[in-house]
Design an enzyme around this catalytic site. Structure first.
Site, PDB file in Angstrom:
ATOM      1  N   GLY A  14     -90.857 109.250  -9.930  1.00  0.00           N
ATOM      2  CA  GLY A  14     -91.651 108.534  -9.400  1.00  0.00           C
ATOM      3  C   GLY A  14     -91.884 107.103  -9.733  1.00  0.00           C
ATOM      4  CB  CYS A  15     -91.614 104.041  -7.496  1.00  0.00           C
ATOM      5  SG  CYS A  15     -90.108 104.596  -6.676  1.00  0.00           S
ATOM      6  CB  VAL A  16     -94.019 103.164 -12.826  1.00  0.00           C
ATOM      7  CG1 VAL A  16     -94.378 104.568 -13.075  1.00  0.00           C
ATOM      8  CG2 VAL A  16     -92.545 103.153 -13.226  1.00  0.00           C
TER       9      VAL A  16
END
Ligand SMILES: Cc1cc2nc3c(=O)[nH]c(=O)nc-3n(C[C@H](O)[C@H](O)[C@H](O)COP(=O)(O)OP(=O)(O)OC[C@H]3O[C@@H](n4cnc5c(N)ncnc54)[C@H](O)[C@@H]3O)c2cc1C
Lengths: 414, 105
Positions: free
Chosen positions: B103-105
């Site tokens: 998941g990109c943060v």
């Protein structure tokens, strides 16, 4: 004389040189910084410009006075890094040899990456607030907008400050409520993620905050094109979302020279070790701040913690010793939630944002993932802190490593 | 972490059903994994994406993003949405026996 060359005089580049100059003997090391523009922007301030809270002039200062004595600033565009020869070329032909290179050219919104975004409607019915010009044009439109359907669309992740589009929506809700016209405005948040945010616990809290404000949420939406004439955005799986006013966060990409130099991933973010920021391929190239492809948020606070860890490592590295400090991915972001309140999130590579308290000697604790007035003041204080503490490289009472003290573990069913 | 049986083979999966051991996957498993998420048949185009993902993972030690599959693997994004409807990044990874893209943060 050896040369440390720094590309980019933004948040990370400025902090790094201001901290390194006193440590590197003046008769051994020359420090040169290159930036394409002579002004420094406080980008977190862009968020407040569309609502008239900040004026454009408040977020811009000349760069040169922000740099410590003994740092040379060159204004120019980087064309390419010739890593094999330890040489940087600018577009005007200037050649800059270096002994050590720090790439800190950030990540920037790219309207050209989405079909239809770079149209005549930009600045009229299509806006962004990730540039000063965009945020300023939007302020002009919102000042006398009669209402309608306002759609926020994030084109693709990662973007810098991934909470900013949510904050924009919370502030918009508050702005239209204060003007007594909330009932004339429909707010819609359209994201490529499968929830309001990237990580489950924060996504749940922030998703609830959208719902209680009557802000619609459209998830898993990968925008394929913006149809400015028909005023709708269309996804790759052919969903359509109509709008009257579109606010987009375009694809964010690192500088093009990163690609030309063969140093980047598919978004032109420099490929580096996530603990030390040393390039995967070159022993005298580092990337700091948003320019690096770290798996953590791209934010000024992250750049701050990262630079703290980097400085000690860099001194070891140039002395020919192994680097012994490891960055943990620490991020700490205030989130404006409107009506004079805000939230705080604090996390790292391994620990997602959790509720609880964030201890801060003297001023804190701040509440995590919870709306409070203190968090709003924390956010506003950040502007002063940025210009007066962060950029000059003064020590803040914030440890670079994240702490679990005060945090409460929470599970969200998958 | 637990184990499950796919095509008479015992494999390790996480709580969302993504396989966790690169070497436990083989091409025979892919049609079964695909069927489990509603993809009835794997065409040559599906295989192109799956094989790219597998090979890229070896170099990168990380599951390719959609942009990477498009830019480096040469498969248009639009086509990925047709092949793996709604959530192509996640679904491709699932069928290829790789971790869900971070998941990109
Ligand atoms: C709307 C918005 C809200 C934000 N809110 C927050 C917040 O609340 N908290 C927070 O911590 N962070 C926030 N951020 C993120 C923060 O501003 C950035 O993460 C931070 O500025 C990154 O610093 P940097 O030095 O990596 O890049 P930048 O500060 O962007 O600096 C990059 C520099 O490189 C220069 N440059 C680029 N390409 C070239 C080239 N080819 N040649 C020469 N020079 C070049 C640019 O001119 C620029 O000066 C926000 C950002 C935005 C857009």
């Amino acid at each position: 004389m050896k040369r440390l060359l720094v590309l980019g005089a933004g948040t990370a580049g400025t902090m790094a040189v201001n901290k390194l100059r006193p440590l590197l003997p003046g008769d051994e090391w020359q420090i040169t910084v290159v930036d394409s523009k002579p002004e420094h922007h406080y980008q977190p301030g862009y968020l407040f410009i569309p609502f008239g809270t900040y004026q454009p002039a408040e977020v811009v200062k000349p760069s040169a006075p922000l740099l410590t004595d003994g740092v040379e600033l060159l204004i120019g565009d980087v064309d390419v890094v010739e890593a094999a020869d330890s040489l940087v070329r600018l577009t005007d032909g200037t050649e800059l040899p270096y002994d050590q290179l720090i790439i800190a050219t950030g990540t920037h919104p790219r309207r050209d990456q989405t079909e239809g975004l770079d149209s005549d409607e930009y600045g009229r019915t299509i806006h962004d607030f990730y540039t000063l010009e965009g945020a300023t044009a939007l302020a002009g439109v919102l000042a006398d907008w009669p209402g309608g359907r306002l759609v926020m669309n994030i084109a693709e992740m990662p973007i810098k400050c991934p909470v900013a589009p949510l904050e924009f929506m919370f502030l918009a809700d508050s702005f239209f409520t204060d003007r007594g016209m909330r009932d004339k405005v429909e707010l819609v948040y359209v994201t490529p993620l499968d929830g309001a945010f990237t990580k489950p616990v924060a996504a749940k809290h922030l998703g609830t905050m959208l719902a209680t404000r009557d802000i619609a949420l459209e998830t898993d939406f990968m925008v394929m094109e913006v149809d400015g004439d028909a005023r709708k955005i269309v996804s790759y799986d052919e969903r359509e979302v109509p709008y009257d006013l579109l606010v987009t966060v375009p694809v964010n990409m690192g500088a093009d020279f990163v690609e030309r130099s063969g140093l980047g991933d598919e978004l032109n973010h420099v490929e580096v070790d996530k603990f030390t920021f040393l390039s995967d391929d070159h022993d005298n190239i580092f990337a700091l701040g948003d320019a690096a492809n770290l798996p953590t948020s791209k934010a000024g606070s992250v750049a701050h913690f990262a630079v703290d860890v980097f400085i000690d490592n860099f001194m070891q590295h140039i002395a020919g010793r192994p680097m012994t400090h490891r960055f943990d991915g620490h991020a700490n972001c205030f989130i404006e939630s409107g009506a004079g309140k805000g939230l705080l999130i604090d996390f790292n590579y391994d620990v997602e944002p959790l509720p609880g308290k964030y201890p801060l000697p003297g001023i804190g604790p701040f509440s995590l993932l919870k709306e409070t007035e203190a968090n709003h003041w924390g956010k506003l204080m950040f502007k002063w802190t940025y210009w007066n503490m962060l950029l000059p490289g003064r020590d803040l009472p914030l440890p670079a490593d994240m702490t679990m003290a005060g945090k409460i573990r929470e599970e969200v069913p998958a | 972490m637990s184990t499950t049986t796919i095509a008479n083979r015992e494999v390790h999966v996480n709580d969302e059903g993504f396989m966790t051991e690169y070497d436990e996957w083989s091409e025979e498993l892919a049609p079964h994994l695909a069927a489990a998420i509603g993809i009835a048949e794997l065409t040559d185009d599906h295989w192109k994406a799956i094989r790219f993902l597998r090979e890229d993972f070896v170099d990168q030690q990380e599951t390719a993003t959609l942009r990477r599959v498009t830019k480096v693997g040469g498969i248009p994004t639009k086509q990925l949405f047709t092949l793996f409807p709604k959530k192509p990044a996640k679904k491709m990874a699932y069928v290829a026996g790789l971790p869900k893209p971070r998941g990109c943060v």
